[in-house]
Design a protein around this motif. Structure first.
Motif, PDB file in Angstrom:
ATOM      1  N   PHE A  85       0.828  -1.208   0.000  1.00 37.77           N
ATOM      2  CA  PHE A  85       0.000   0.000   0.000  1.00 37.77           C
ATOM      3  C   PHE A  85       0.862   1.258   0.000  1.00 37.77           C
ATOM      4  CE2 PHE A  85      -1.744   3.565   2.343  1.00 37.77           C
ATOM      5  CZ  PHE A  85      -2.783   3.904   1.484  1.00 37.77           C
ATOM      6  N   GLY A  86       1.860   1.296   0.881  1.00 38.71           N
ATOM      7  CA  GLY A  86       2.721   2.477   0.948  1.00 38.71           C
ATOM      8  C   GLY A  86       3.398   2.764  -0.379  1.00 38.71           C
ATOM      9  N   ALA A  87       3.896   1.700  -1.020  1.00 35.97           N
ATOM     10  CA  ALA A  87       4.594   1.866  -2.296  1.00 35.97           C
ATOM     11  C   ALA A  87       3.650   2.339  -3.394  1.00 35.97           C
ATOM     12  CB  ALA A  87       5.254   0.548  -2.694  1.00 35.97           C
ATOM     13  N   VAL A  88       2.452   1.740  -3.466  1.00 40.26           N
ATOM     14  CA  VAL A  88       1.487   2.106  -4.506  1.00 40.26           C
ATOM     15  C   VAL A  88       0.988   3.533  -4.292  1.00 40.26           C
ATOM     16  CG1 VAL A  88      -0.801   1.600  -5.429  1.00 40.26           C
ATOM     17  CG2 VAL A  88       0.780  -0.268  -4.950  1.00 40.26           C
TER      18      VAL A  88
ATOM     19  N   PHE B 232      -7.502   3.339   8.152  1.00 40.80           N
ATOM     20  CA  PHE B 232      -7.293   1.966   8.643  1.00 40.80           C
ATOM     21  C   PHE B 232      -8.310   0.995   8.043  1.00 40.80           C
ATOM     22  CE2 PHE B 232      -7.495  -1.341  12.110  1.00 40.80           C
ATOM     23  CZ  PHE B 232      -6.283  -1.925  11.762  1.00 40.80           C
ATOM     24  N   ALA B 233      -8.301   0.928   6.733  1.00 42.53           N
ATOM     25  CA  ALA B 233      -9.193   0.012   6.015  1.00 42.53           C
ATOM     26  C   ALA B 233      -8.501  -0.390   4.728  1.00 42.53           C
ATOM     27  CB  ALA B 233     -10.536   0.679   5.734  1.00 42.53           C
ATOM     28  N   GLY B 234      -7.775  -1.500   4.782  1.00 37.87           N
ATOM     29  CA  GLY B 234      -6.933  -1.897   3.653  1.00 37.87           C
ATOM     30  C   GLY B 234      -7.648  -1.934   2.321  1.00 37.87           C
ATOM     31  N   GLY B 235      -8.792  -2.632   2.264  1.00 39.27           N
ATOM     32  CA  GLY B 235      -9.511  -2.747   1.000  1.00 39.27           C
ATOM     33  C   GLY B 235      -9.969  -1.403   0.468  1.00 39.27           C
ATOM     34  N   ALA B 236     -10.519  -0.568   1.358  1.00 40.06           N
ATOM     35  CA  ALA B 236     -10.980   0.756   0.941  1.00 40.06           C
ATOM     36  C   ALA B 236      -9.810   1.645   0.543  1.00 40.06           C
ATOM     37  CB  ALA B 236     -11.771   1.410   2.072  1.00 40.06           C
ATOM     38  N   GLN B 237      -8.685   1.516   1.225  1.00 42.11           N
ATOM     39  CA  GLN B 237      -7.521   2.322   0.872  1.00 42.11           C
ATOM     40  C   GLN B 237      -6.992   1.960  -0.515  1.00 42.11           C
ATOM     41  OE1 GLN B 237      -5.934   2.250   5.410  1.00 42.11           O
ATOM     42  NE2 GLN B 237      -4.398   2.837   3.925  1.00 42.11           N
ATOM     43  N   PHE B 238      -6.925   0.676  -0.815  1.00 45.99           N
ATOM     44  CA  PHE B 238      -6.474   0.262  -2.140  1.00 45.99           C
ATOM     45  C   PHE B 238      -7.459   0.722  -3.223  1.00 45.99           C
ATOM     46  CE2 PHE B 238      -3.652  -2.789   0.050  1.00 45.99           C
ATOM     47  CZ  PHE B 238      -2.495  -2.592  -0.681  1.00 45.99           C
ATOM     48  N   ALA B 239      -8.767   0.641  -2.911  1.00 41.33           N
ATOM     49  CA  ALA B 239      -9.769   1.097  -3.879  1.00 41.33           C
ATOM     50  C   ALA B 239      -9.620   2.590  -4.140  1.00 41.33           C
ATOM     51  CB  ALA B 239     -11.171   0.784  -3.359  1.00 41.33           C
ATOM     52  N   ALA B 240      -9.388   3.359  -3.073  1.00 39.99           N
ATOM     53  CA  ALA B 240      -9.228   4.803  -3.232  1.00 39.99           C
ATOM     54  C   ALA B 240      -7.977   5.131  -4.039  1.00 39.99           C
ATOM     55  CB  ALA B 240      -9.159   5.460  -1.855  1.00 39.99           C
ATOM     56  N   ILE B 241      -6.914   4.379  -3.789  1.00 39.55           N
ATOM     57  CA  ILE B 241      -5.658   4.621  -4.503  1.00 39.55           C
ATOM     58  C   ILE B 241      -5.813   4.316  -5.992  1.00 39.55           C
ATOM     59  CG2 ILE B 241      -3.326   3.710  -4.806  1.00 39.55           C
ATOM     60  CD1 ILE B 241      -3.577   5.763  -2.612  1.00 39.55           C
ATOM     61  N   GLU B 242      -6.580   3.271  -6.302  1.00 42.17           N
ATOM     62  CA  GLU B 242      -6.793   2.921  -7.707  1.00 42.17           C
ATOM     63  C   GLU B 242      -7.512   4.044  -8.455  1.00 42.17           C
ATOM     64  OE1 GLU B 242      -5.818   0.298  -9.589  1.00 42.17           O
ATOM     65  OE2 GLU B 242      -4.581  -0.227  -7.854  1.00 42.17           O
ATOM     66  N   LEU B 243      -8.376   4.776  -7.730  1.00 44.03           N
ATOM     67  CA  LEU B 243      -9.147   5.859  -8.356  1.00 44.03           C
ATOM     68  C   LEU B 243      -8.451   7.215  -8.224  1.00 44.03           C
ATOM     69  CD1 LEU B 243     -12.686   4.886  -6.978  1.00 44.03           C
ATOM     70  CD2 LEU B 243     -11.887   4.581  -9.324  1.00 44.03           C
ATOM     71  N   TRP B 244      -7.316   7.243  -7.534  1.00 53.37           N
ATOM     72  CA  TRP B 244      -6.689   8.510  -7.190  1.00 53.37           C
ATOM     73  C   TRP B 244      -6.158   9.247  -8.418  1.00 53.37           C
ATOM     74  CZ3 TRP B 244      -7.194  10.750  -2.641  1.00 53.37           C
ATOM     75  CH2 TRP B 244      -6.412  11.874  -2.352  1.00 53.37           C
ATOM     76  N   GLN B 245      -6.533  10.501  -8.518  1.00 53.04           N
ATOM     77  CA  GLN B 245      -6.021  11.372  -9.568  1.00 53.04           C
ATOM     78  C   GLN B 245      -6.259  12.813  -9.129  1.00 53.04           C
ATOM     79  OE1 GLN B 245      -8.431  10.101 -12.870  1.00 53.04           O
ATOM     80  NE2 GLN B 245     -10.107  11.480 -12.370  1.00 53.04           N
TER      81      GLN B 245
ATOM     82  N   SER C  81       3.028   0.446   6.367  1.00 50.64           N
ATOM     83  CA  SER C  81       2.638   1.402   5.327  1.00 50.64           C
ATOM     84  C   SER C  81       3.685   2.504   5.205  1.00 50.64           C
ATOM     85  CB  SER C  81       1.276   2.020   5.640  1.00 50.64           C
ATOM     86  OG  SER C  81       0.249   1.068   5.606  1.00 50.64           O
ATOM     87  N   ALA C  82       4.177   2.971   6.363  1.00 51.85           N
ATOM     88  CA  ALA C  82       5.202   4.014   6.365  1.00 51.85           C
ATOM     89  C   ALA C  82       6.500   3.516   5.727  1.00 51.85           C
ATOM     90  CB  ALA C  82       5.465   4.480   7.796  1.00 51.85           C
ATOM     91  N   ILE C  83       6.894   2.303   6.067  1.00 48.78           N
ATOM     92  CA  ILE C  83       8.120   1.748   5.479  1.00 48.78           C
ATOM     93  C   ILE C  83       7.947   1.550   3.978  1.00 48.78           C
ATOM     94  CG2 ILE C  83       9.626  -0.283   5.439  1.00 48.78           C
ATOM     95  CD1 ILE C  83       9.111  -0.557   8.444  1.00 48.78           C
ATOM     96  N   GLY C  84       6.765   1.074   3.564  1.00 45.71           N
ATOM     97  CA  GLY C  84       6.502   0.901   2.137  1.00 45.71           C
ATOM     98  C   GLY C  84       6.519   2.221   1.394  1.00 45.71           C
TER      99      GLY C  84
END
Length: 255
Positions: free
Chosen positions: A55-58, A77-90, A172-175
């Motif tokens: 997650f941190g890297a993406v 603090f919601a892994g699935g939602a965080q990844f979904a948000a990142i996929e849509l991030w612009q 996440s911070a390390i990533g």
């Protein structure tokens, strides 16, 4: 120095006997409860390492600053939602799509909270709010398993949630800082770690044919919706299919 004990009594009326009452005294040292929480959550902590790194890297690759990625993990603090948000991030972010997708993914927490609420009687209101704020799929399932045999104490529920939250934020911070160097952990199959844990938890929580029917209905619905409709609709579809199956089986048993 031994931790202060948490003592309470429960009463249970024997089936078919209006006079028999068994009183059971429980004495749970706080330190022992924390130790049990750490022991139970340890596999999920290990499984969370590659996911947090990913997650941190993406997030950084999508244009977030490392601090923003860390704050997102700490506050959302919601892994699935965080990844979904990142996929849509612009830039600018699609706010409606972000809200709808993350709300659908996290709607399962309503059902998880309803299921767990009767088992949190030993926790005060503030403790419940803090514990549920750091509740994820893994520590929810572990809490349900624990409650099946022992009462949920504040030390166990809050300790497990706090450690799981801190683990997610740390990796996440390390990533976010080392993502370009580490590469994608999925190339090692690391993203299967949480799936493996959930398979084990589902098996441990299963109680015969009725549980198997509920699990099968939920899994089938989620798989079909994911295949033909896509994410994140499969999350709620699987949950509601499981609820419907449980209701139908209960009605059948009542007859």
């Amino acid at each position: 120095m031994r931790g202060r004990a948490i003592s309470f009594k429960t009463a249970r009326r024997e089936a078919g006997d209006n006079t028999a009452m068994s009183i059971i005294d429980f004495d749970f040292p706080r330190r022992g409860e924390l130790r049990s929480a750490l022991t139970d959550i340890a596999p999920a902590l290990v499984a969370g390492v590659p996911i947090g790194l990913l997650f941190g890297a993406v997030a950084v690759a999508k244009g977030m600053a490392p601090l923003e990625a860390v704050l997102m993990s700490a506050l959302v603090f919601a892994g699935g939602a965080q990844f979904a948000a990142i996929e849509l991030w612009q830039h600018p972010p699609p706010l409606v799509a972000l809200v709808v997708s993350t709300a659908l993914i996290n709607a399962r927490h309503i059902l998880m909270g309803i299921s767990l609420a009767p088992k949190l009687k030993l926790l005060g209101m503030l403790q419940r709010l803090c514990g549920c704020a750091v509740m994820a799929d893994e520590n929810w399932a572990l809490a349900e398993r624990r409650a099946a045999g022992l009462p949920l104490t504040p030390a166990y529920f809050l300790g497990m949630g706090a450690v799981f939250w801190a683990n997610w934020v740390l990796w996440s911070a390390i990533g976010a800082m080392l993502g370009p160097v580490l590469g994608d952990p999925r190339r090692f199959g690391a993203d299967f770690a949480f799936i493996a844990i959930f398979i084990g938890l589902v098996v441990s929580l299963s109680k015969g044919a009725r549980s198997a029917g509920v699990i099968a209905a939920s899994a089938l619905a989620a798989t079909l919706v994911h295949a033909f409709v896509g994410s994140p609709w499969h999350v709620l579809s699987g949950a509601f299919a499981g609820i419907a199956a449980a209701a139908l089986l209960d009605r059948k048993d009542a007859r």
